[in-house]
Design an enzyme around this catalytic site. Structure first.
Site, mmCIF file in Angstrom:
data_model
loop_
_atom_site.group_PDB
_atom_site.id
_atom_site.type_symbol
_atom_site.label_atom_id
_atom_site.label_comp_id
_atom_site.label_asym_id
_atom_site.label_seq_id
_atom_site.Cartn_x
_atom_site.Cartn_y
_atom_site.Cartn_z
ATOM 1 N N SER A 1 0.832 -1.214 0.000
ATOM 2 C CA SER A 1 0.000 0.000 0.000
ATOM 3 C C SER A 1 0.866 1.264 0.000
ATOM 4 O O SER A 1 0.482 2.278 -0.598
ATOM 5 C CB SER A 1 -0.972 0.002 1.182
ATOM 6 O OG SER A 1 -0.307 0.238 2.395
ATOM 7 N N ASN A 2 2.027 1.224 0.650
ATOM 8 C CA ASN A 2 2.915 2.400 0.581
ATOM 9 C C ASN A 2 3.474 2.583 -0.823
ATOM 10 O O ASN A 2 3.574 3.708 -1.311
ATOM 11 C CB ASN A 2 4.038 2.279 1.614
ATOM 12 C CG ASN A 2 3.597 2.762 2.977
ATOM 13 O OD1 ASN A 2 3.382 3.951 3.182
ATOM 14 N ND2 ASN A 2 3.417 1.830 3.912
ATOM 15 N N HIS B 1 8.409 3.284 8.633
ATOM 16 C CA HIS B 1 8.150 2.423 9.788
ATOM 17 C C HIS B 1 6.927 2.957 10.542
ATOM 18 O O HIS B 1 6.819 4.174 10.732
ATOM 19 C CB HIS B 1 9.373 2.381 10.703
ATOM 20 C CG HIS B 1 9.200 1.464 11.858
ATOM 21 N ND1 HIS B 1 9.184 0.088 11.715
ATOM 22 C CD2 HIS B 1 8.976 1.708 13.174
ATOM 23 C CE1 HIS B 1 8.980 -0.467 12.898
ATOM 24 N NE2 HIS B 1 8.844 0.491 13.799
ATOM 25 N N ASN C 1 13.346 4.151 4.150
ATOM 26 C CA ASN C 1 12.407 3.168 4.713
ATOM 27 C C ASN C 1 11.272 3.892 5.412
ATOM 28 O O ASN C 1 11.416 5.035 5.837
ATOM 29 C CB ASN C 1 13.141 2.279 5.728
ATOM 30 C CG ASN C 1 12.240 1.199 6.314
ATOM 31 O OD1 ASN C 1 11.455 0.561 5.592
ATOM 32 N ND2 ASN C 1 12.335 0.974 7.615
HETATM 33 C C1 GAR Z 1 3.770 -0.641 6.703
HETATM 34 O O1 GAR Z 1 2.955 -0.350 7.821
HETATM 35 C C2 GAR Z 1 5.210 -0.273 6.976
HETATM 36 O O2 GAR Z 1 5.357 0.871 7.748
HETATM 37 C C3 GAR Z 1 5.668 -1.500 7.733
HETATM 38 O O3 GAR Z 1 5.112 -2.577 7.023
HETATM 39 C C4 GAR Z 1 3.866 -2.158 6.466
HETATM 40 C C5 GAR Z 1 3.867 -2.496 5.005
HETATM 41 O O4 GAR Z 1 2.611 -2.234 4.452
HETATM 42 N N1 GAR Z 1 7.095 -1.570 7.783
HETATM 43 C C6 GAR Z 1 7.769 -1.960 8.880
HETATM 44 O O5 GAR Z 1 7.227 -2.368 9.897
HETATM 45 C C7 GAR Z 1 9.287 -1.841 8.784
HETATM 46 N N2 GAR Z 1 9.873 -2.287 9.988
HETATM 47 P P1 GAR Z 1 2.443 -2.046 2.876
HETATM 48 O O6 GAR Z 1 3.051 -3.311 2.235
HETATM 49 O O7 GAR Z 1 0.966 -1.992 2.670
HETATM 50 O O8 GAR Z 1 3.161 -0.800 2.481
#
Ligand code: GAR
Length: 203
Positions: free
Chosen positions: A12-13, A108, A106
């Site tokens: 989603s990011n 987080h 990154n």
């Molecule tokens: C997001 O919430 C991101 O911040 C987290 O994983 C998720 C990925 O979601 N990342 C971490 O926790 C890094 N340590 P996405 O695949 O929908 O972007």
């Protein structure tokens, strides 16, 4: 800016970054999205936006360094100059970090340096903080660590669960990741030790 996006799952990011580019809010192009896991939703989302994808399975490489060498080779092949981790679940070695010095970013779901690692939202609930949030940072060799480019605060509500809190943090992630990348795209940040001059504090 030629952005390579690394994902492991939902993406989603990544989608928020691609949307920001499409809508003219981020001056960048994304020549390749790489996933270390096959069949994840993020790959479909990238394809739906017409972005080329590649699966590089970390399990098929004998070491972290060998995997990172394959990543560097793929990213260089696509003229990538900046790497955005978007839910990428592998720790990067100096092999990749030294190939893109100061250009690996990154996101987080916590206000770092609080609650690095897995289940950051549950960690925040368990600790009992009243405010948590999201952080975009440059990547060093430690997990969820490095100079901070952007942060956004999210209040913790009395009846929050890991899911409800994660959902509100995610909305902020989607807002600040493109903002932070735009700073890099316009060469607006200077790194001085741990501090980033020109970062964005977003309330
Ligand atoms: C997001 O919430 C991101 O911040 C987290 O994983 C998720 C990925 O979601 N990342 C971490 O926790 C890094 N340590 P996405 O695949 O929908 O972007």
């Amino acid at each position: 800016m030629n952005l390579g996006i690394l994902i492991s799952g939902r993406g989603s990011n990544m989608d928020a970054i691609l949307a920001a580019i499409e809508e003219g809010r981020l001056d960048a192009s994304v020549p390749i999205v790489v996933s270390n896991r096959a069949g994840v939703a993020g790959l479909d989302r990238a394809r739906a936006r017409g972005v080329p994808t590649l699966v590089l399975a970390h399990r098929e490489h004998p070491s972290r360094e060998a995997f990172d060498e394959a990543l560097v080779e793929a990213l260089r092949r696509h003229d990538v100059d900046t790497v955005a981790l978007a839910g990428f679940d592998r720790l990067l070695s100096p092999v990749l970090l030294s190939a893109f010095p100061g250009r690996v970013v990154n996101i987080h779901p916590a206000l770092l340096p609080s609650f690095p690692g897995l289940h950051a939202q549950q960690q925040a609930l368990d600790y009992g903080v009243r405010i948590t949030g999201a952080t975009v940072h440059l990547v060093d060799e430690r997990m969820d660590h490095g100079p901070i480019l952007a942060q956004a605060a999210v209040p913790v509500l009395d009846d929050d669960t890991e899911d409800t809190l994660a959902e509100r943090i995610l909305a902020e992630e989607h807002r600040i990741y493109p903002l932070a990348l735009a700073l890099l795209a316009h060469d607006e940040v200077r790194i001085e030790g741990r501090r980033v001059r020109g970062g964005v504090p977003t309330a």
